[in-house]
Design a protein around this motif. Structure first.
Motif, PDB file in Angstrom:
ATOM      1  N   THR A 183       0.866  -1.198   0.000  1.00  8.60           N
ATOM      2  CA  THR A 183       0.000   0.000   0.000  1.00  8.60           C
ATOM      3  C   THR A 183       0.900   1.245   0.000  1.00  8.60           C
ATOM      4  O   THR A 183       2.089   1.145   0.295  1.00  8.60           O
ATOM      5  N   VAL A 184       0.300   2.385  -0.281  1.00  8.59           N
ATOM      6  CA  VAL A 184       1.036   3.663  -0.214  1.00  8.59           C
ATOM      7  C   VAL A 184       0.314   4.535   0.822  1.00  8.59           C
ATOM      8  O   VAL A 184      -0.921   4.575   0.853  1.00  8.59           O
ATOM      9  N   SER A 185       1.076   5.210   1.660  1.00  9.93           N
ATOM     10  CA  SER A 185       0.469   6.061   2.696  1.00  9.93           C
ATOM     11  C   SER A 185      -0.301   7.219   2.060  1.00  9.93           C
ATOM     12  O   SER A 185       0.046   7.666   0.956  1.00  9.93           O
ATOM     13  N   ALA A 186      -1.309   7.698   2.783  1.00 12.23           N
ATOM     14  CA  ALA A 186      -2.153   8.777   2.237  1.00 12.23           C
ATOM     15  C   ALA A 186      -1.356  10.053   1.908  1.00 12.23           C
ATOM     16  O   ALA A 186      -1.552  10.634   0.821  1.00 12.23           O
ATOM     17  N   PRO A 187      -0.442  10.518   2.781  1.00  6.95           N
ATOM     18  CA  PRO A 187       0.283  11.752   2.422  1.00  6.95           C
ATOM     19  C   PRO A 187       1.168  11.588   1.177  1.00  6.95           C
ATOM     20  O   PRO A 187       1.234  12.488   0.330  1.00  6.95           O
ATOM     21  N   ALA A 188       1.842  10.407   1.068  1.00  6.63           N
ATOM     22  CA  ALA A 188       2.698  10.170  -0.104  1.00  6.63           C
ATOM     23  C   ALA A 188       1.851  10.059  -1.368  1.00  6.63           C
ATOM     24  O   ALA A 188       2.238  10.564  -2.433  1.00  6.63           O
ATOM     25  N   MET A 189       0.694   9.393  -1.214  1.00  5.47           N
ATOM     26  CA  MET A 189      -0.203   9.239  -2.369  1.00  5.47           C
ATOM     27  C   MET A 189      -0.651  10.610  -2.889  1.00  5.47           C
ATOM     28  O   MET A 189      -0.581  10.893  -4.088  1.00  5.47           O
ATOM     29  N   GLY A 190      -1.099  11.456  -1.958  1.00  7.47           N
ATOM     30  CA  GLY A 190      -1.577  12.787  -2.353  1.00  7.47           C
ATOM     31  C   GLY A 190      -0.492  13.601  -3.044  1.00  7.47           C
ATOM     32  O   GLY A 190      -0.730  14.213  -4.096  1.00  7.47           O
ATOM     33  N   ALA A 191       0.711  13.584  -2.450  1.00  6.99           N
ATOM     34  CA  ALA A 191       1.815  14.376  -3.009  1.00  6.99           C
ATOM     35  C   ALA A 191       2.229  13.841  -4.379  1.00  6.99           C
ATOM     36  O   ALA A 191       2.524  14.604  -5.308  1.00  6.99           O
ATOM     37  N   GLN A 192       2.233  12.503  -4.510  1.00  6.04           N
ATOM     38  CA  GLN A 192       2.701  11.922  -5.774  1.00  6.04           C
ATOM     39  C   GLN A 192       1.662  12.073  -6.884  1.00  6.04           C
ATOM     40  O   GLN A 192       2.028  12.249  -8.044  1.00  6.04           O
ATOM     41  N   ILE A 193       0.395  12.023  -6.512  1.00  9.31           N
ATOM     42  CA  ILE A 193      -0.664  12.257  -7.517  1.00  9.31           C
ATOM     43  C   ILE A 193      -0.501  13.676  -8.087  1.00  9.31           C
ATOM     44  O   ILE A 193      -0.625  13.890  -9.292  1.00  9.31           O
ATOM     45  N   GLN A 194      -0.181  14.600  -7.203  1.00 11.17           N
ATOM     46  CA  GLN A 194       0.023  15.988  -7.646  1.00 11.17           C
ATOM     47  C   GLN A 194       1.224  16.075  -8.611  1.00 11.17           C
ATOM     48  O   GLN A 194       1.155  16.745  -9.647  1.00 11.17           O
ATOM     49  N   GLN A 195       2.321  15.384  -8.253  1.00 12.85           N
ATOM     50  CA  GLN A 195       3.540  15.457  -9.090  1.00 12.85           C
ATOM     51  C   GLN A 195       3.323  14.791 -10.447  1.00 12.85           C
ATOM     52  O   GLN A 195       3.742  15.324 -11.475  1.00 12.85           O
ATOM     53  N   VAL A 196       2.691  13.604 -10.427  1.00 13.44           N
ATOM     54  CA  VAL A 196       2.477  12.894 -11.698  1.00 13.44           C
ATOM     55  C   VAL A 196       1.486  13.681 -12.579  1.00 13.44           C
ATOM     56  O   VAL A 196       1.669  13.772 -13.798  1.00 13.44           O
ATOM     57  N   GLY A 197       0.490  14.278 -11.944  1.00  4.84           N
ATOM     58  CA  GLY A 197      -0.456  15.130 -12.688  1.00  4.84           C
ATOM     59  C   GLY A 197       0.283  16.286 -13.348  1.00  4.84           C
ATOM     60  O   GLY A 197       0.070  16.589 -14.526  1.00  4.84           O
ATOM     61  N   ALA A 198       1.188  16.918 -12.591  1.00  5.25           N
ATOM     62  CA  ALA A 198       1.971  18.042 -13.137  1.00  5.25           C
ATOM     63  C   ALA A 198       2.885  17.560 -14.261  1.00  5.25           C
ATOM     64  O   ALA A 198       3.104  18.280 -15.246  1.00  5.25           O
ATOM     65  N   ALA A 199       3.421  16.340 -14.108  1.00  4.18           N
ATOM     66  CA  ALA A 199       4.304  15.787 -15.150  1.00  4.18           C
ATOM     67  C   ALA A 199       3.525  15.560 -16.450  1.00  4.18           C
ATOM     68  O   ALA A 199       4.011  15.865 -17.541  1.00  4.18           O
ATOM     69  N   PHE A 200       2.302  15.018 -16.328  1.00  3.64           N
ATOM     70  CA  PHE A 200       1.459  14.851 -17.527  1.00  3.64           C
ATOM     71  C   PHE A 200       1.163  16.216 -18.159  1.00  3.64           C
ATOM     72  O   PHE A 200       1.131  16.350 -19.386  1.00  3.64           O
TER      73      PHE A 200
END
Lengths: 110, 146
Positions: free
Chosen positions: B113-130
């Motif tokens: 699993t991925v922790s909620a804070p890491a998930m939120g931060a990484q979703i933001q980064q991957v979204g920005a990368a797209f």
């Protein structure tokens, strides 16, 4: 003034606004944009370090986030470079169009 | 008279060279398919990333299917001439050590699993990368603020 001089003068006059627009866009994208991004990422790095210290994220997750920030900067730099290349390509096309337009207008009147 | 004509002909040489140089493209043209791939895969990727609070095993098939689509998008842009900048963006996105989508799948699998804070931060980064990939593609067509 010969027709050829008219032609060169027409091209020179038409070129100035093209180059001005191009240079203005270059400054905005290549410098301001990257500085603003770096500033925003500094805050993220501080927040992630705090989360790691409190045990709210794992070391693996912290590494992923930091790698992601570095990669995002690379993707941004690639985008800025690509946008400038596309802009240079459009400038070149506009210049070629200008030369053709001036040549037709000057040497083939009517 | 002859000298004047010669001088004018010499003045035309830079113009002719510019015309010849204008034939070689500096960057690939806009591709509607590449643009659509990036926008639809952004939505799919972010949606699946948000499931990482659940065990990886429950989503393994979905992750594998999405990785195939992401890889196909990367191959598509890499196959276009003068498209090395976009191709490099996709390579980083899918790299298992690149800190973006590719590394997210690896971390999810390794930890289950991925922790909620890491998930939120990484979703933001991957979204920005797209968004960077999409922005570059859009700007190949015309100047577009992203």
């Amino acid at each position: 003034m010969s027709k050829f001089d008219d032609f060169l003068s027409g091209v020179s006059n038409g070129l100035a606004p093209l180059v001005t627009d191009f240079a203005a866009g270059l400054r905005k994208d290549a410098v301001d944009d990257m500085l603003a991004f770096l500033d925003a990422k500094k805050d993220d790095l501080l927040r992630w370090t705090d989360l790691l210290a409190k045990g709210q994220i794992t070391q693996l997750e912290f590494t992923m986030l930091v790698n992601g920030a570095k990669s995002l900067l690379k993707l941004r730099a690639l985008r800025v470079a690509g946008v400038q290349l596309a802009r240079v390509q459009r400038l070149r096309s506009a210049f070629v169009d200008l030369v053709i337009q001036q040549a037709v207008g000057t040497f083939l009147p009517g | 008279m002859v000298a004047s004509c010669f001088s004018r002909a010499r003045a035309l040489v830079p113009c002719l060279l510019l015309f010849l140089a204008a034939c070689a493209p500096l960057i690939a043209g806009y591709s509607l398919e590449a643009y659509r791939n990036a926008t639809s895969l952004k939505a799919e990727t972010l949606a699946l990333m948000a499931e990482a609070g659940e065990p990886y095993a429950q989503h393994e098939d979905e992750v594998k299917a999405l990785k195939v689509k992401l890889s196909a998008a990367q191959e598509f842009v890499a196959g276009m001439a003068n498209n090395s900048l976009s191709a490099e963006q996709w390579t980083i996105m899918n790299d298992p050590d690149g800190g973006l989508a590719g590394e997210y799948w690896a971390v999810w699998e390794a930890q289950q699993t991925v922790s909620a804070p890491a998930m939120g931060a990484q979703i933001q980064q991957v979204g920005a990368a797209f968004d960077e990939i999409i922005c570059l593609e859009a700007n190949k067509e015309k100047d577009t603020a992203c």
